[in-house]
Design an enzyme around this catalytic site. Structure first.
Site, PDB file in Angstrom:
ATOM      1  N   TYR A 140       0.781  -1.618  -0.507  1.00 42.27           N
ATOM      2  CA  TYR A 140      -0.034   0.005   0.011  1.00 42.27           C
ATOM      3  C   TYR A 140       0.870   1.740  -0.526  1.00 42.27           C
ATOM      4  CZ  TYR A 140      -4.294  -3.025   1.031  1.00 42.27           C
ATOM      5  OH  TYR A 140      -4.622  -3.870   1.169  1.00 42.27           O
ATOM      6  N   LYS A 190       3.726 -15.479   3.221  1.00 42.97           N
ATOM      7  CA  LYS A 190       3.770 -16.464   1.903  1.00 42.97           C
ATOM      8  C   LYS A 190       4.834 -16.515   1.630  1.00 42.97           C
ATOM      9  CE  LYS A 190       1.305 -17.852  -1.082  1.00 42.97           C
ATOM     10  NZ  LYS A 190       0.231 -19.105  -1.420  1.00 42.97           N
ATOM     11  N   ASP A 222      -2.489 -18.080   2.452  1.00 43.26           N
ATOM     12  CA  ASP A 222      -4.252 -19.199   2.068  1.00 43.26           C
ATOM     13  C   ASP A 222      -4.836 -20.403   3.080  1.00 43.26           C
ATOM     14  OD1 ASP A 222      -1.895 -19.737   1.450  1.00 43.26           O
ATOM     15  OD2 ASP A 222      -2.131 -20.978  -0.742  1.00 43.26           O
ATOM     16  N   ASP A 246      -5.651  -6.436   5.665  1.00 42.39           N
ATOM     17  CA  ASP A 246      -6.621  -5.965   5.944  1.00 42.39           C
ATOM     18  C   ASP A 246      -7.764  -7.184   5.079  1.00 42.39           C
ATOM     19  OD1 ASP A 246      -7.708  -4.199   5.097  1.00 42.39           O
ATOM     20  OD2 ASP A 246      -7.068  -3.511   3.363  1.00 42.39           O
ATOM     21  N   ASP A 250     -10.821  -8.120   8.378  1.00 44.15           N
ATOM     22  CA  ASP A 250     -12.402  -8.243   7.997  1.00 44.15           C
ATOM     23  C   ASP A 250     -13.010  -9.725   7.970  1.00 44.15           C
ATOM     24  OD1 ASP A 250     -12.326  -5.688   7.134  1.00 44.15           O
ATOM     25  OD2 ASP A 250     -13.454  -5.888   5.861  1.00 44.15           O
TER      26      ASP A 250
END
Ligand code: NAD
Length: 355
Positions: A140, A190, A222, A246, A250
């Site tokens: 980001y 990852k 994942d 992020d 959620d």
């Protein structure tokens, strides 16, 4: 203990309603311990001062011991240019306070277990974990570029970069937090594909040596997204980079029910944090006394815990919330058959009465 200086940003929409409730709860839980200074930010600041975050507003937050925020934004300001939008003020406060660690607890209150979308046997094992998300690095904040390839095709790239110190400081936040809990840290990356993740894993393992009592696990992102719905009770403290955090936070908020219930804290190097509910300004219910104040009240409890080490008072607030839910009191967002529907201010009063 000296009085704590708290900058308070009520914001827009339901922001002022949930903040009012929270200040009353804090005052009841720890009488005479706070000086609250109201700060203009968001749509209301645009209306009054022509910008979402005037310099003097940011200064007040920077000089305070902690900042408490309701929510900002609303349709009235949706067509403003980007630099005049309420959300710009939000990013300005976060970067101005240099808060790099976003802490989001995912806890299911037993009386609300039936609001959990997961299977009953999974929810009944208990869900109580914290996501520690890196907030100011990664993709980001990397270089963003749209360009044309040599044969004229449109292309774009976003660069993901992490340096050692950014990983180290967020890992310390996670391990310290785990020390006060069940002493398990799960680091999510990852590392089978990304070089940034391999560095992440290496540095987290180095930091772990300073916390020998804490058990460290690693999961690929994942797999982690799957394990969060398969066995959420296995998690205690999750630490992860900005983008993974992020998305996973959620997912976690949905696991534990209504958006109106969930607090968050953003912390920096010092103890000065920014505390807010995860919801927005909910213009659809603003001014109707329907807003659930619990997310903001619990954000206030996080402020007591993380900025002021007032753990006893924080426990008192969390227990009071648990008790009113056990009594069956519900604002419209968490109402179910067999419970009692009340307004936002009645919820505030019920929590204060328990205190
Ligand atoms: P929202 O979170 O405001 O509302 C989503 C839904 O949840 C709505 O139906 C709302 O009524 C309900 N809801 C939210 N909080 C609630 C509460 N405490 N009690 C009961 N119900 C609640 O999200 P949105 O509608 O996408 O955004 C509205 C405005 O808020 C937009 O301008 C957006 O940019 C802004 N926003 C601000 C923040 C923030 O200040 N941190 C975060 C998200 C969105």
């Amino acid at each position: 203990m000296s009085r704590k200086n708290v900058a308070v940003i009520p914001g827009d929409g339901i922001g002022p309603e949930v903040i009012k409730a929270t200040l009353e709860v804090l005052e009841k839980a720890a009488p005479g311990k706070f000086d609250f200074t109201e700060v203009a930010m968001g749509g209301n600041a645009i209306d009054k001062y022509g910008e979402p975050l005037p310099d003097f507003s940011l200064k007040t937050c920077q000089n305070a011991d902690a900042t408490l925020l309701g929510a900002v934004g609303g349709p009235k300001w949706d067509n403003q240019p980007p630099e005049k939008r309420p959300e710009r003020g939000l990013l300005g406060v976060r970067s101005g306070l240099e808060v790099f660690a976003n802490i989001r607890p995912a806890k299911i209150f037993a009386p609300l277990a039936s609001a959990c979308p997961l299977r009953k046997d999974i929810a009944e094992k208990g869900i109580d974990f914290i996501i520690v998300r890196e907030l100011t690095g990664g993709i980001y904040f990397g270089k963003h570029e749209a360009f044309k390839t040599s044969d004229g095709e449109r292309a774009a790239r976003d660069v993901m970069e992490y340096s050692e110190h950014e990983i180290k400081r967020i890992a310390h936040v996670a391990f310290k937090m785990a020390m006060g809990r069940r002493k398990i840290v799960t680091s999510i990356d990852k590392a089978n594909i990304l070089t940034t993740s391999r560095l992440w894993r290496e540095v987290v393992e180095e930091v772990a040596k300073e916390y020998p009592e804490v058990k460290l696990n690693h999961l690929y992102v994942d797999n982690a997204s799957m394990q969060l719905v398969r066995a959420p009770s296995d998690f205690d403290v999750i630490v992860t980079e900005n983008t993974f955090g992020d998305i996973l936070s959620d997912e976690a908020s949905q696991i534990v029910g209504s958006i109106g219930m969930i607090p968050s804290a953003s912390l920096g190097e010092n103890n000065r944090g920014l505390y807010e509910p995860i919801h927005g300004s909910a213009p659809d219910i603003a001014g109707q006394d329907k807003a659930n104040p619990i997310g903001t009240i619990l954000a206030g409890a996080m402020m007591l815990r993380y900025s002021f080490a007032m753990n006893k008072e924080a426990d008192k607030i969390e227990n009071a919330v648990d008790e009113v839910l056990r009594d069956g009191l519900r604002t419209p967002d968490i109402f179910m058959d067999g419970t009692k529907l009340i307004t936002g201010s009645q919820m505030r009063d019920a929590i204060i009465a328990k205190l």
